[in-house]
Design a protein around this motif. Structure first.
Motif, short mmCIF file in Angstrom:
data_model
loop_
_atom_site.label_atom_id
_atom_site.label_comp_id
_atom_site.label_asym_id
_atom_site.label_seq_id
_atom_site.Cartn_x
_atom_site.Cartn_y
_atom_site.Cartn_z
N ARG A 100 -4.05 3.64 1.72
CA ARG A 100 -4.22 4.14 0.36
C ARG A 100 -2.84 4.19 -0.28
N LEU A 101 -2.79 4.05 -1.57
CA LEU A 101 -1.52 4.03 -2.28
C LEU A 101 -0.70 5.29 -2.01
N ASN A 102 -1.36 6.43 -1.86
CA ASN A 102 -0.62 7.66 -1.63
C ASN A 102 0.04 7.71 -0.25
N ARG A 103 -0.28 6.77 0.65
CA ARG A 103 0.36 6.69 1.96
C ARG A 103 1.54 5.71 1.97
N VAL A 104 1.72 4.99 0.87
CA VAL A 104 2.76 3.96 0.76
C VAL A 104 4.08 4.63 0.38
N ASP A 105 5.21 4.07 0.85
CA ASP A 105 6.54 4.55 0.50
C ASP A 105 6.66 4.75 -1.01
N SER A 106 7.35 5.81 -1.42
CA SER A 106 7.45 6.16 -2.85
C SER A 106 8.06 5.06 -3.71
N ILE A 107 9.10 4.40 -3.22
CA ILE A 107 9.71 3.31 -4.00
C ILE A 107 8.71 2.15 -4.12
N LEU A 108 8.06 1.81 -3.02
CA LEU A 108 7.08 0.73 -3.04
C LEU A 108 5.93 1.07 -4.00
N ARG A 109 5.51 2.31 -3.99
CA ARG A 109 4.45 2.76 -4.90
C ARG A 109 4.90 2.59 -6.36
N ALA A 110 6.15 2.95 -6.66
CA ALA A 110 6.66 2.80 -8.03
C ALA A 110 6.73 1.33 -8.43
N VAL A 111 7.15 0.47 -7.50
CA VAL A 111 7.21 -0.98 -7.77
C VAL A 111 5.81 -1.51 -8.08
N LEU A 112 4.84 -1.16 -7.25
CA LEU A 112 3.47 -1.66 -7.44
C LEU A 112 2.85 -1.14 -8.73
N ARG A 113 3.06 0.13 -9.03
CA ARG A 113 2.49 0.69 -10.26
C ARG A 113 3.10 0.04 -11.50
N SER A 114 4.41 -0.13 -11.48
CA SER A 114 5.07 -0.72 -12.63
C SER A 114 4.65 -2.18 -12.81
N GLY A 115 4.60 -2.92 -11.71
CA GLY A 115 4.15 -4.31 -11.77
C GLY A 115 2.71 -4.43 -12.26
N ALA A 116 1.85 -3.57 -11.74
CA ALA A 116 0.44 -3.59 -12.16
C ALA A 116 0.32 -3.25 -13.64
N PHE A 117 1.09 -2.26 -14.09
CA PHE A 117 1.06 -1.92 -15.51
C PHE A 117 1.42 -3.13 -16.37
N GLU A 118 2.48 -3.81 -16.00
CA GLU A 118 2.91 -4.97 -16.78
C GLU A 118 1.84 -6.07 -16.78
N LEU A 119 1.23 -6.29 -15.62
CA LEU A 119 0.21 -7.34 -15.54
C LEU A 119 -1.00 -7.03 -16.42
N PHE A 120 -1.42 -5.77 -16.43
CA PHE A 120 -2.64 -5.42 -17.15
C PHE A 120 -2.40 -5.04 -18.62
N MET A 121 -1.19 -4.54 -18.94
CA MET A 121 -0.97 -3.99 -20.28
C MET A 121 0.08 -4.73 -21.11
N ARG A 122 0.84 -5.62 -20.49
CA ARG A 122 1.92 -6.32 -21.23
C ARG A 122 1.68 -7.81 -21.13
N GLU A 123 0.68 -8.29 -21.81
CA GLU A 123 0.34 -9.70 -21.74
C GLU A 123 1.37 -10.60 -22.41
N ASP A 124 2.36 -10.00 -23.08
CA ASP A 124 3.43 -10.79 -23.69
C ASP A 124 4.41 -11.32 -22.63
N VAL A 125 4.33 -10.80 -21.42
CA VAL A 125 5.20 -11.26 -20.32
C VAL A 125 4.35 -12.09 -19.37
#
Length: 165
Positions: free
Chosen positions: A91-116
């Motif tokens: 589960r995401l809450n078991r993942v290292d905090s930095i890795l969790r931040a990387v995945l969340r930020s990347g996912a946000f960009e993929l789903f919400m920033r279609e300009d990139v």
């Protein structure tokens, strides 16, 4: 860096903004500091500043704010999508905090920033993962973001043929 419509200076300031956003999200996760306070701290003291002898690159402040605030705003939507891509039993809450931040930020960009472009997003966050980890975690970031990108941006991958990684 993958080809994009971003100019080299804009691309590097966006790369710095992505790294800063991951660091801000990590700091919030570890300390419980408020979103408004962490954004203000980064804008005043870190973006483009020297911190503990390290010169931070100039970051696009608006992009940094959009990423940081967007991840926090959309976290309840993003986390289940990331969870579905993790290995069985993880589960995401078991993942290292930095890795969790990387995945969340990347996912946000993929789903919400279609300009990139999706491939730019994936490459950028794999590079950030390399800054913090050895080989395994960047591979995890690549795999998870690639699968999320194919869901969020199926048309981009259909137009360009073969996949990333």
């Amino acid at each position: 860096m993958a080809a994009s419509s971003e100019t080299p200076n804009r691309a590097s300031s966006r790369s710095a903004a992505r790294l800063a956003a991951v660091q801000a999200l990590y700091q919030m996760d570890m300390t419980g500091i408020d979103l408004t306070d962490v954004v203000a701290e980064f804008e005043a003291h870190r973006l483009g500043q020297e911190v503990e002898g390290d010169q931070y690159c100039t970051a696009e402040a608006k992009f940094f704010r959009d990423l940081t605030e967007g991840v926090v705003r959309e976290q309840r939507q993003l986390d289940p999508m990331i969870d579905q891509q993790l290995a069985e039993g993880w589960r995401l809450n078991r993942v290292d905090s930095i890795l969790r931040a990387v995945l969340r930020s990347g996912a946000f960009e993929l789903f919400m920033r279609e300009d990139v472009p999706a491939r730019v997003v994936i490459t950028e966050y794999v590079d950030i993962a390399h800054a913090f980890f050895g080989e395994d975690e960047p591979k995890v970031v690549n795999g998870i973001l690639d699968r999320l990108a194919r869901k969020a941006r199926a048309a981009e991958f259909a137009r360009s043929g073969a996949g990333n990684g």
